[in-house]
Design a protein around this motif. Structure first.
Motif, PDB file in Angstrom:
ATOM      1  N   MET A 298      27.786 -12.740  56.825  1.00 11.58           N
ATOM      2  CA  MET A 298      28.901 -12.284  57.648  1.00 11.58           C
ATOM      3  C   MET A 298      29.968 -11.616  56.789  1.00 11.58           C
ATOM      4  SD  MET A 298      29.325 -15.319  60.484  1.00 11.58           S
ATOM      5  CE  MET A 298      30.245 -14.289  61.620  1.00 11.58           C
ATOM      6  N   ALA A 299      30.827 -10.831  57.440  1.00 11.63           N
ATOM      7  CA  ALA A 299      31.837 -10.046  56.736  1.00 11.63           C
ATOM      8  C   ALA A 299      32.914 -10.922  56.117  1.00 11.63           C
ATOM      9  CB  ALA A 299      32.475  -9.046  57.709  1.00 11.63           C
ATOM     10  N   ASP A 300      33.555 -10.394  55.075  1.00 16.62           N
ATOM     11  CA  ASP A 300      34.683 -11.079  54.455  1.00 16.62           C
ATOM     12  C   ASP A 300      35.904 -11.025  55.375  1.00 16.62           C
ATOM     13  OD1 ASP A 300      33.195 -11.624  52.195  1.00 16.62           O
ATOM     14  OD2 ASP A 300      33.845  -9.809  51.147  1.00 16.62           O
ATOM     15  N   MET A 301      36.896 -11.862  55.053  1.00 19.47           N
ATOM     16  CA  MET A 301      38.114 -11.869  55.856  1.00 19.47           C
ATOM     17  C   MET A 301      38.919 -10.599  55.597  1.00 19.47           C
ATOM     18  SD  MET A 301      39.661 -15.692  56.199  1.00 19.47           S
ATOM     19  CE  MET A 301      39.941 -15.924  54.457  1.00 19.47           C
ATOM     20  N   ALA A 302      38.941  -9.724  56.580  1.00 16.89           N
ATOM     21  CA  ALA A 302      39.718  -8.486  56.527  1.00 16.89           C
ATOM     22  C   ALA A 302      40.030  -8.093  57.959  1.00 16.89           C
ATOM     23  CB  ALA A 302      38.951  -7.384  55.809  1.00 16.89           C
ATOM     24  N   ALA A 303      41.081  -7.339  58.130  1.00 20.03           N
ATOM     25  CA  ALA A 303      41.531  -6.955  59.463  1.00 20.03           C
ATOM     26  C   ALA A 303      40.402  -6.347  60.285  1.00 20.03           C
ATOM     27  CB  ALA A 303      42.689  -5.963  59.352  1.00 20.03           C
ATOM     28  N   GLY A 304      40.200  -6.905  61.483  1.00 20.12           N
ATOM     29  CA  GLY A 304      39.204  -6.383  62.408  1.00 20.12           C
ATOM     30  C   GLY A 304      37.808  -6.932  62.247  1.00 20.12           C
ATOM     31  N   ASN A 305      37.563  -7.728  61.211  1.00 15.00           N
ATOM     32  CA  ASN A 305      36.227  -8.272  60.971  1.00 15.00           C
ATOM     33  C   ASN A 305      35.976  -9.556  61.760  1.00 15.00           C
ATOM     34  OD1 ASN A 305      35.610  -6.232  59.218  1.00 15.00           O
ATOM     35  ND2 ASN A 305      35.827  -7.463  57.354  1.00 15.00           N
ATOM     36  N   VAL A 306      34.729  -9.735  62.209  1.00 18.18           N
ATOM     37  CA  VAL A 306      34.302 -10.991  62.821  1.00 18.18           C
ATOM     38  C   VAL A 306      33.896 -11.932  61.687  1.00 18.18           C
ATOM     39  CG1 VAL A 306      32.614 -12.121  64.312  1.00 18.18           C
ATOM     40  CG2 VAL A 306      33.553  -9.900  64.957  1.00 18.18           C
ATOM     41  N   ILE A 307      34.587 -13.059  61.571  1.00 17.84           N
ATOM     42  CA  ILE A 307      34.343 -13.961  60.436  1.00 17.84           C
ATOM     43  C   ILE A 307      33.752 -15.300  60.865  1.00 17.84           C
ATOM     44  CG2 ILE A 307      36.152 -12.928  59.025  1.00 17.84           C
ATOM     45  CD1 ILE A 307      37.921 -15.360  59.849  1.00 17.84           C
ATOM     46  N   GLY A 308      33.482 -15.463  62.155  1.00 20.33           N
ATOM     47  CA  GLY A 308      32.907 -16.727  62.590  1.00 20.33           C
ATOM     48  C   GLY A 308      32.630 -16.753  64.074  1.00 20.33           C
ATOM     49  N   ALA A 309      32.040 -17.852  64.526  1.00 18.65           N
ATOM     50  CA  ALA A 309      31.766 -18.059  65.949  1.00 18.65           C
ATOM     51  C   ALA A 309      31.501 -19.542  66.167  1.00 18.65           C
ATOM     52  CB  ALA A 309      30.580 -17.228  66.408  1.00 18.65           C
ATOM     53  N   PHE A 310      31.740 -19.987  67.394  1.00 19.45           N
ATOM     54  CA  PHE A 310      31.544 -21.402  67.721  1.00 19.45           C
ATOM     55  C   PHE A 310      30.924 -21.529  69.101  1.00 19.45           C
ATOM     56  CE2 PHE A 310      33.036 -25.201  69.965  1.00 19.45           C
ATOM     57  CZ  PHE A 310      32.527 -26.191  69.137  1.00 19.45           C
ATOM     58  N   GLY A 311      30.088 -22.563  69.258  1.00 19.07           N
ATOM     59  CA  GLY A 311      29.527 -22.866  70.559  1.00 19.07           C
ATOM     60  C   GLY A 311      28.123 -23.414  70.466  1.00 19.07           C
ATOM     61  N   ASN A 312      27.431 -23.379  71.597  1.00 17.81           N
ATOM     62  CA  ASN A 312      26.057 -23.853  71.685  1.00 17.81           C
ATOM     63  C   ASN A 312      25.135 -22.664  71.438  1.00 17.81           C
ATOM     64  OD1 ASN A 312      23.471 -24.640  72.611  1.00 17.81           O
ATOM     65  ND2 ASN A 312      24.379 -26.209  73.916  1.00 17.81           N
ATOM     66  N   TRP A 313      24.627 -22.564  70.228  1.00 17.80           N
ATOM     67  CA  TRP A 313      23.845 -21.389  69.816  1.00 17.80           C
ATOM     68  C   TRP A 313      22.511 -21.311  70.533  1.00 17.80           C
ATOM     69  CZ3 TRP A 313      25.872 -17.735  66.497  1.00 17.80           C
ATOM     70  CH2 TRP A 313      27.109 -18.070  65.920  1.00 17.80           C
ATOM     71  N   GLY A 314      21.908 -22.466  70.814  1.00 16.70           N
ATOM     72  CA  GLY A 314      20.621 -22.468  71.501  1.00 16.70           C
ATOM     73  C   GLY A 314      20.713 -21.960  72.929  1.00 16.70           C
ATOM     74  N   ARG A 315      21.884 -22.115  73.559  1.00 16.21           N
ATOM     75  CA  ARG A 315      22.081 -21.584  74.910  1.00 16.21           C
ATOM     76  C   ARG A 315      22.570 -20.139  74.880  1.00 16.21           C
ATOM     77  NH1 ARG A 315      22.652 -25.217  79.204  1.00 16.21           N
ATOM     78  NH2 ARG A 315      22.773 -23.298  80.425  1.00 16.21           N
ATOM     79  N   GLY A 316      23.294 -19.789  73.831  1.00 15.44           N
ATOM     80  CA  GLY A 316      23.907 -18.469  73.796  1.00 15.44           C
ATOM     81  C   GLY A 316      23.000 -17.350  73.333  1.00 15.44           C
ATOM     82  N   LEU A 317      22.213 -17.598  72.298  1.00 16.66           N
ATOM     83  CA  LEU A 317      21.377 -16.550  71.712  1.00 16.66           C
ATOM     84  C   LEU A 317      19.905 -16.931  71.764  1.00 16.66           C
ATOM     85  CD1 LEU A 317      23.398 -15.586  68.484  1.00 16.66           C
ATOM     86  CD2 LEU A 317      23.360 -14.386  70.682  1.00 16.66           C
ATOM     87  N   VAL A 318      19.062 -15.953  72.049  1.00 17.33           N
ATOM     88  CA  VAL A 318      17.607 -16.150  72.031  1.00 17.33           C
ATOM     89  C   VAL A 318      16.998 -15.214  71.000  1.00 17.33           C
ATOM     90  CG1 VAL A 318      15.456 -15.809  73.310  1.00 17.33           C
ATOM     91  CG2 VAL A 318      17.375 -16.986  74.389  1.00 17.33           C
TER      92      VAL A 318
END
Length: 363
Positions: A298-318
Motif C-alpha cells: 500500500m501507498a505511503d502516508m501522503a496527501a490523497g493516498n489510501v493508507i488503510g481499510a477496515f471491516g469484514n474482508w471475507g464479505r467485502g471482497l471476493v
C-alpha cells in the motif's frame, strides 16, 4: 503397463474364448441337450482363465496418478512433461502453494514449491476465495439505501424505509505473469536452476497480484478521510472503525500501509488499552481489540493516498482465480538462452459495499 499392452491382453482373452465357444446361448444349449461332460468342463476352465486374466490387469489410471504425485521437483515435472507432450511445463495447484500448511487431498504435486510470498499479501489471505474455470464470474450484489445489515445500526431495530435492488458484479480473472531469460551456460553449470527460477517467477507473480489487490482496496466504495494531511491519529482510526456497521465489525480486521503501521505504534490513549498491542496467544497485533495486519504494497502516508481499510474482508471482497498456475521452460528463445515463464489467472472485486471502509489521507 501401457494401453497397447492392455489391448493386446484383451485381444488374447477374446481369441482364447472364441476358440472354446461362440456365445453364451451356445453353452446353455449344450447344457440343455446334455452335451459331453468333458466339453462342458473345458468351457468352464476357459471362463475361469478369462476371469483370472481380467483380475490380473492392474489399475493403470491410479498408478499414473500416484506417479504424478510422487514428483518432488520442478525439474522432474519438466522431464515427465517432455516425455509425454514434447514440452517442458508444469501445473501447480494455486491453493497448495498459497497456504502455509499442506493441502489435504491436493490433486497435483506441489513440486517442492512454497509460494510463501503469496502469504505476504494480506488481501489474498483475508478476501473470500472462489475457484473458477472460465475467465469471469458473476455475483449478485445488493444496492440501494436499505438492507438488513445496516437497518439496526441506523434505525435501532425499527424498520427502515428506502429502496434496494440486486445488481450483478462481474469479476474478471486477468493473467498475471512473469518471465526470465537465462543463458544456456547457466542451465548447464548451476544445480537446481529450474527450481530456483520457478520460485523466482512465483515470487514476481505474487508481487504483481498484490499490487493489483491494492488497486481494488483503493477503489472500495465507502471510506473516511484523516483530519489532517500530516499523518494518522487515534481519532482517525476510531472514526474509521466505527464507520463500519456493527454487524461487519465483529470479524473486522484493520489493514494499514507500512508507514501507517509505524505511526500507530506511537499512538497511546492512556488508560483505554487502545494503543497497538501484540497478542501473544494468537501472535497478531491488535488495536482497540481488532486484529491489525500490515500491507507493504500500500501507498505511503501522503496527501490523497489510501493508507488503510477496515471491516469484514471475507464479505467485502471476493478473489476469483483458476485452480492452477502454469510454469514452462522454453529452449526456443533468443540465441544462447532459455526462457522461464509462469502465469496464473486471478481477479478481485467488491461484492458488499457495507463491509469495508477505506482510510484516505486528507488532500
Amino acid at each position: 503397463m501401457d494401453k497397447d499392452q492392455v489391448k493386446e491382453i484383451l485381444e488374447s482373452i477374446k481369441a482364447s474364448a472364441d476358440e472354446k465357444f461362440e456365445t453364451k446361448a451356445e453353452v446353455e444349449t449344450k447344457i440343455e441337450t446334455k452335451a459331453d461332460k468333458a466339453e462342458l468342463e473345458a468351457v468352464k476352465e476357459a471362463i475361469e482363465a478369462v476371469t483370472a486374466k481380467f483380475d490380473s490387469i492392474p489399475a493403470i489410471v491410479n498408478k499414473n496418478e500416484e506417479r504424478s504425485l510422487e514428483l518432488k521437483s520442478v525439474n522432474e515435472a519438466f522431464v515427465k512433461s517432455f516425455e509425454e507432450k514434447g514440452e517442458y511445463s508444469a501445473d501447480i495447484e494455486v491453493k497448495a502453494i498459497t497456504q502455509t500448511a499442506p493441502v489435504t487431498g491436493s490433486v497435483k504435486p506441489v513440486l517442492g514449491l512454497s509460494g510463501d510470498l503469496f502469504a505476504a499479501n494480506p488481501v489474498r489471505m483475508l478476501a473470500r476465495k472462489i475457484d473458477i474455470t472460465g475467465s469471469t464470474v458473476t455475483l449478485p450484489r445488493k444496492t440501494g439505501s436499505y438492507n438488513a445489515a445496516v437497518a439496526n445500526a441506523t434505525n435501532k431495530g425499527t424498520k427502515a424505509s428506502g429502496d434496494s435492488a440486486v445488481a450483478e458484479v462481474v469479476i474478471t480473472a486477468r493473467t498475471v505473469n512473469a518471465a526470465q531469460d537465462v543463458t544456456t551456460e547457466s542451465q548447464e553449470d548451476i544445480v537446481g536452476l529450474d527450481q530456483f527460477y520457478a520460485e523466482d517467477i512465483l515470487a514476481e507473480i505474487a508481487a504483481k497480484e498484490a499490487m493489483e489487490h491494492v488497486v481494488a482496496v483503493e477503489a472500495i466504495t465507502n471510506g473516511v478521510t484523516t483530519a489532517a494531511n500530516t499523518g494518522v491519529t487515534f481519532a482517525d482510526l476510531n472514526t474509521l472503525i466505527h464507520s463500519v456497521p456493527v454487524q461487519y465489525r465483529q470479524n473486522g480486521v484493520l489493514m494499514l500501509s507500512t508507514d501507517a503501521m509505524a505511526a500507530i505504534r506511537e499512538l497511546d490513549e492512556a488508560g483505554t488499552g487502545s494503543k497497538l498491542i501484540f497478542d501473544p496467544i494468537e501472535a497478531v497485533d491488535r488495536f482497540m481489540g481488532f486484529r491489525v495486519v500490515e500491507n507493504g504494497y500500500m501507498a505511503d502516508m501522503a496527501a490523497g493516498n489510501v493508507i488503510g481499510a477496515f471491516g469484514n474482508w471475507g464479505r467485502g471482497l471476493v478473489l476469483a482465480n483458476r485452480k492452477t498456475a502454469t510454469l514452462t521452460r522454453s529452449n526456443v528463445t533468443k540465441l544462447g538462452h532459455i526462457s522461464y515463464y509462469g502465469e496464473m489467472r486471478s481477479g478481485i472485486g467488491e461484492v458488499d459495499t457495507n463491509a469495508l471502509r477505506k482510510l484516505t489521507v486528507k488532500a
